[in-house]
Design an enzyme around this catalytic site. Structure first.
Site, PDB file in Angstrom:
ATOM      1  CE  LYS A 191      -1.983   2.852   2.213  1.00 22.90           C
ATOM      2  NZ  LYS A 191      -1.719   4.286   1.851  1.00 22.90           N
ATOM      3  CD  GLU A 266      12.625   4.101   9.053  1.00 20.30           C
ATOM      4  OE1 GLU A 266      12.579   4.995   9.949  1.00 20.30           O
ATOM      5  OE2 GLU A 266      12.564   4.339   7.844  1.00 20.30           O
ATOM      6  CB  CYS A 300      12.931   8.693   9.067  1.00 22.93           C
ATOM      7  SG  CYS A 300      13.972   7.741   7.962  1.00 22.93           S
ATOM      8  CD  GLU A 397       9.554  12.477  12.325  1.00 24.97           C
ATOM      9  OE1 GLU A 397      10.563  11.841  12.010  1.00 24.97           O
ATOM     10  OE2 GLU A 397       8.412  11.988  12.276  1.00 24.97           O
TER      11      GLU A 397
END
Ligand code: NAI
Ligand code: MG
Length: 494
Positions: A191, A266, A300, A397
């Protein structure tokens, strides 16, 4: 900052995209069972590129049936390991041949600069080849058990794997996930992120040309809450591999509980990048700049907490701000552009919110801080100085071109502050002193530590997070454990 106009004449031509993009299930392109679609946008302009089939339970179910059949009874279930490797090598060759077009499409749909897309494409090819090589090297063991028995282990594919990926590295994340899954003999239902579905469909097309049997690779488009969730709860999916936000991972972890399927994650980070006064200044400034502004901070591993030793702090920030002023922001398809748009309006709003919070909480805005233009989702490279550890811009973040500079005095102090976060994906240190480098590398809680470099990620080395940056590792040999089950076979000897 120099603004590069979108659609500038010197740019690579925007690729031609069919107005309707479908799912790829059982070796064929198919519409959604419900007939519904969603638009794919060009983040440099906010304009619609095309409509994409929007999947739900029914489409996921069809893809899982195809993947299960391919796993259990199709030609894939009987294929030699070496031949799985050959198919992956062929796919890598086809991607390499088509990489100019794929890179243009990646930039058009994700806003990634064309140079970054080209470099991602090289990573895709390397990753597919690396795992092609692994296909016939995944071995069990013979085990010296007590008694008159022969025991050996087999490493078998974990089964049908659901792979849910984000928009920041659409093709590279696909390769990181398909490579080990296909090398180990699993079958895949992927996906892609709803923001960036287009390149995955092109590679699915190439997988047919490479010769992968029907149903081994399936791509279902759609939103996370519908298509993504249907994949996570499906009883016939054995594993979910996910890359994205930590809050999404928490939902997935709960939703996967009923079927106890294997999961690996992750997730993001708030990575500390630590510069000591003895570092080579020029290199460290360039490194800190790249650490945060690579791909507009949509990374990331972004070095978003920049700790600078007090003695050099003032000069360091001045030099960083000087570089920010020269950044060429604009048309991602222009080869001279260094920073494209953020991927979506949602991300733009999130970044502007955090810039506002930084100002409200009293950090010093040194550079940037504004949206650039009214069309597309561009943000100026932004520097906040004298940031405190507990300010929002130092804890959350942001996933944009916003760096928080935090001055420090000693190595002990900075290790403690670097670890004062729920994340643990990456960390870096800039110094000529080996003692400091080793001390930091040992004590910092992060899955990757860089010394005098940043964002060096290779398909051969394990990659993943400590703490809330994830479970498991991708890349290298390490990921193969997540795609195999170990079976012990014991035989009574006469
Ligand atoms: P997200 O985690 O919501 O999306 C990533 C993928 O998960 C997409 O394919 C999405 O459709 C899917 N998804 C979303 N909700 C789901 C659900 N309930 N069940 C199953 N699948 C689901 O991330 P999003 O919203 O695109 O970005 C938000 C923030 O996440 C970013 O600002 C950034 O902080 C972080 N992020 C981290 C990434 C990384 O590389 N670790 C990549 C992208 C985003
Ligand atoms: Mg989301």
């Amino acid at each position: 900052m120099t603004a590069v106009p979108v659609d500038s004449p010197s740019a690579v031509k925007p690729p031609v995209v069919l107005p309707e993009q479908l799912h790829f299930i059982g070796g064929k392109f198919v519409e959604s069972v419900s007939g519904s679609t969603f638009p794919a946008l060009n983040p440099a302009t906010g304009e619609t590129i095309c409509q994409v089939a929007s999947g739900d339970e029914a489409d996921i179910d069809n893809a899982v049936i195809a993947a299960r059949e391919a796993l259990e009874i199709g030609p894939w279930s009987k294929i030699d390991a070496a031949d799985r490797g050959r198919l992956l090598y062929r796919l890598a060759d086809l991607v390499e041949q088509g990489s100019a077009d794929l890179a243009a499409l990646e930039s058009f749909n994700s806003g990634k600069t064309i140079n970054d897309s080209r470099s991602d494409l090289m990573g895709v090819v390397n990753t597919l080849r690396y795992y092609a090589g692994w296909a016939d090297k995944i071995e069990g063991r013979t085990v010296p058990v007590r008694g008159n028995f022969l025991s050996y282990t087999l490493r078998q594919p974990v089964g049908v794997v659901g792979q849910i990926i984000p928009w920041n590295f659409p093709l590279l994340m696909l390769a990181w996930k398909w490579g080990p899954a296909l090398a180990t003999g699993c079958t895949v239902v992927m996906k892609p992120a709803e923001q960036t579905p287009l390149t995955a469909l092109r590679i699915a097309e190439l997988s047919v040309e490479a010769g992968f049997p029907d149903g081994v690779i399936n791509v279902v488009n759609g939103l996370g809450e519908t298509a993504g969730n249907a994949l996570v709860v499906h009883p016939n999916v054995d594993k979910i591999a996910f890359t994205g936000h930590v809050d999404t991972a928490k939902i997935i972890q709960k939703q996967a509980a009923n079927t106890l399927k294997r999961t690996s994650y992750e997730l993001g980070g708030k990575s500390p990048n630590v510069v000591f006064a003895d570092a080579e200044m020029e290199q460290a400034v360039a490194g800190a700049f790249h650490a945060i502004y690579f791909h507009g901070g949509q990374c990331c591993t972004a070095g978003s907490r920049l700790f600078v030793e007090e003695r050099i702090h003032k000069e360091f920030v001045e030099r960083l701000a000087e570089k920010a002023k020269q950044r060429r922001v604009g048309d991602p398809l222009n080869t001279s552009t260094e920073q494209g748009p953020q991927v979506s309006e949602e991300q733009l709003d999130k970044i502007l919110y955090y810039i506002g919070e930084g100002q409200k909480q009293g950090a010093r805005l040194v550079s940037g801080g504004q949206r650039l233009g009214k069309k597309g989702y561009f943000v100026e490279p932004t520097i906040f100085d004298f940031v405190k550890d507990d300010m929002k811009i130092a804890t959350d973040e942001i996933f944009g071109p916003v760096v928080s500079v935090l001055p420090f005095k000693t190595v002990g102090e900075v290790v403690e502050r670097a670890n004062n976060t729920s994340y643990g994906l990456a960390a870096a240190i800039w110094t000529k002193d080996l003692d400091k480098a080793h001390l930091f590398a040992k004590h910092v809680k992060a899955g990757t530590v860089w010394v005098n470099c940043y964002h060096v990620v290779d398909t051969t080395t394990p990659f993943g997070g400590f703490k809330m940056s994830g479970h498991g590792r991708e890349n290298g040999e390490a990921v193969l454990d997540h795609y195999t089950e170990v079976k012990t076979v014991t035989i009574k000897l006469g």
